[in-house]
Scaffold this active site. Structure first.
Site, PDB file in Angstrom:
ATOM      1  N   HIS A 126      33.680  87.386  14.208  1.00  0.00           N
ATOM      2  CA  HIS A 126      33.305  86.835  15.774  1.00  0.00           C
ATOM      3  C   HIS A 126      34.545  86.532  16.181  1.00  0.00           C
ATOM      4  O   HIS A 126      35.131  85.978  15.960  1.00  0.00           O
ATOM      5  CB  HIS A 126      32.832  84.731  15.351  1.00  0.00           C
ATOM      6  N   ASP A 135      24.230  72.140  18.232  1.00  0.00           N
ATOM      7  CA  ASP A 135      24.632  72.391  18.962  1.00  0.00           C
ATOM      8  C   ASP A 135      24.429  73.060  19.850  1.00  0.00           C
ATOM      9  O   ASP A 135      24.948  72.937  20.820  1.00  0.00           O
ATOM     10  CB  ASP A 135      25.776  73.755  18.009  1.00  0.00           C
ATOM     11  N   ARG A 171      27.994  71.142  27.661  1.00  0.00           N
ATOM     12  CA  ARG A 171      28.827  70.568  27.473  1.00  0.00           C
ATOM     13  C   ARG A 171      29.576  72.097  28.817  1.00  0.00           C
ATOM     14  O   ARG A 171      30.725  71.812  29.993  1.00  0.00           O
ATOM     15  CB  ARG A 171      29.803  71.139  26.563  1.00  0.00           C
ATOM     16  N   LYS A 177      27.906  77.109  13.615  1.00  0.00           N
ATOM     17  CA  LYS A 177      27.010  78.110  12.869  1.00  0.00           C
ATOM     18  C   LYS A 177      27.728  79.018  11.692  1.00  0.00           C
ATOM     19  O   LYS A 177      26.403  79.585  11.318  1.00  0.00           O
ATOM     20  CB  LYS A 177      26.998  78.541  14.588  1.00  0.00           C
TER      21      LYS A 177
HETATM   22  N1  URA Z   1      31.684  79.913  22.037  1.00  0.00           N
HETATM   23  C1  URA Z   1      30.966  79.058  20.734  1.00  0.00           C
HETATM   24  O1  URA Z   1      29.710  79.012  20.038  1.00  0.00           O
HETATM   25  N2  URA Z   1      30.955  77.317  21.314  1.00  0.00           N
HETATM   26  C2  URA Z   1      32.694  77.355  21.767  1.00  0.00           C
HETATM   27  O2  URA Z   1      32.788  76.362  21.621  1.00  0.00           O
HETATM   28  C3  URA Z   1      32.501  77.700  22.767  1.00  0.00           C
HETATM   29  C4  URA Z   1      32.086  79.659  21.617  1.00  0.00           C
END
Ligand code: URA
Length: 435
Positions: free
Chosen positions: A91, A170, A177, A196
């Protein structure tokens, strides 16, 4: 329903006030607030206030771990235990020209390690992996869990859209956010990414934590803290996790834009490509393979001899894409010329990312379409000698009225120093963080 309902365990206002006053949230408070927000009991404005209090006052290690697990608990967990191969995933925290997933997933799969890459679309100046792959005629991002498992079994690599079932809290919180100035919080970024990845069920995980102008983290100390937080979260959840902190002060490779980046990725898979993209692809592949129990394989050889390309062709075809079809190109191009003779000392990642976005490669709102052919092609990277009047960049778009705004973004993007003042070009992999 109001958050004051007698059926609810807590009051959102008390939880917000606790964080506002720099207090520590209990496990039960965290479990409740995440669950209640997902159910719609905690209102958007309440979660927005809590996210801002967290951004300003932080969370302790135990709070971050609990927050992450509470978000995982709102959704499904995937299970790859039926596969005969170990799994390893990567990631990236996101950067400009970051196409590494494209060559990396088939490269790692070539060595008998399955790569389940659940990816997203781009928002703002960083491109999304799915947007890039969708430049390939016919390629399809949405797979069912069963299709994904079947492709992992058969090809060993899949890059597809994350289903809505993984950590739905999320998904909701990230959208909030995004519009409330609360993305740049280390606890919230770490818990968002790791919820995730842990729910996805990968056995090993390599994090590419970007630092520099084109990244979330502008300072090395912040990147270290984010990397350490995520490595600890993954390790505690039983995922073998390491992080590389890598440079994002300048774009990766020579392209930023969807089809342009696919073309460059295919060059890497053909044994060529820009040296920084090749170096980072190999470094991340080695980490992914070592974390999956295969430390001693010759990664570079699989790029040179076409094995990784074979896996790429199968991976694209398995999702309906034609790996041999011509890639879309933009209808209009324009050039940015070097203003002086000398050595290119700086080519700013954020400026190039914003220019590519304004040309149509990225989107301002989640529902906007992207242009497959749009973006920025660079003809020189830091350290290169340039001559006044020679092309530094080519801008690509289908909508030429975008050129002016893209050029505006590039006004202060480059620094050229006199010949002889050799510009120091730092390493791409800056640090490694392990359990
Ligand atoms: N990528 C994500 O999945 N979440 C974040 O908060 C920032 C980057």
């Amino acid at each position: 329903m109001s958050s004051h309902s007698t059926a609810e365990l807590f009051d959102a206002v008390d939880i917000i006030a606790t964080k506002r006053d720099r207090g520590v949230l209990s496990d039960a408070q965290i479990d409740w607030v995440i669950d209640a927000y997902t159910r719609g009991v905690v209102a958007e404005e309440q979660m927005s206030a809590l996210a801002m209090a967290i951004l300003l006052n932080g969370m302790s290690r135990p709070e971050i771990a609990r927050w992450t697990h509470a978000m995982i608990a709102t959704g499904e967990r995937m299970d790859f235990s039926s596969l005969s191969q170990p799994t390893s995933d990567k990631h990236s925290t996101g950067g400009v020209g970051d196409k590494i997933t494209l060559p990396l997933a088939p490269l790692v799969a070539t060595f008998g390690v399955a790569v389940p890459q659940l990816s997203g679309r781009g928002l703002g100046h960083t491109g999304g992996t799915l947007d890039k792959l969708e430049a390939i005629p016919g390629w399809r991002a949405a797979l069912s869990n069963a299709e994904m498992l079947a492709q992992l079994d058969d090809v060993g690599a899949v890059i597809c859209q994350a289903g809505s079932g993984l950590a739905p809290a999320d998904r909701k919180l990230y959208a909030l956010r995004d519009v409330t100035g609360t993305v740049e919080s280390i606890p919230l970024i770490a818990s968002s990414i790791m919820s995730k990845k842990i729910a996805e069920g990968t056995g090993a995980l390599v994090l590419d934590v970007k630092v520099g102008s084109g990244a979330f983290m502008k300072e090395l100390d912040d990147a270290r803290e984010l990397a350490r937080t995520m490595v600890d979260l993954g390790t505690d959840a039983g995922v073998r996790t390491v992080a590389l902190i890598t440079d994002m002060s300048t774009p990766l490779g020579l392209t930023a834009g969807n089809a342009l980046e696919v073309r460059e990725s295919v060059e890497v898979l053909a044994g060529g490509g820009p040296p920084d993209v090749v170096e980072l692809t190999i470094a991340l592949a080695r980490e992914m393979l070592a974390a999956a129990g295969k430390p001693d394989v010759d990664v570079a050889a699989a790029l040179a001899d076409g094995r990784a390309m074979d896996t790429w062709n199968r991976m694209i075809a398995a999702q309906g894409g034609d790996p041999h079809a011509p890639l879309p190109t933009a209808q209009h191009t324009d050039q940015v010329l070097a203003p002086a003779d000398g050595v290119l000392a700086r080519l700013d990642a954020l400026a190039v990312g914003v220019a590519a976005w304004r040309l149509g490669a990225g989107r301002a709102r989640r529902e906007d379409p992207v242009q497959a052919g749009a973006g920025v092609e660079m003809h020189a990277k830091p350290g290169a000698v340039v001559r006044a009047g020679e092309p530094l960049m080519t801008l690509h778009t289908d909508t030429p009225e975008r050129f002016d705004r893209a050029r505006d973004a590039l006004t202060d993007a480059v620094t050229i120093v006199p010949d002889g003042d050799r510009a120091a070009v730092g390493p791409i992999v800056m640090e490694r963080v392990s359990a």
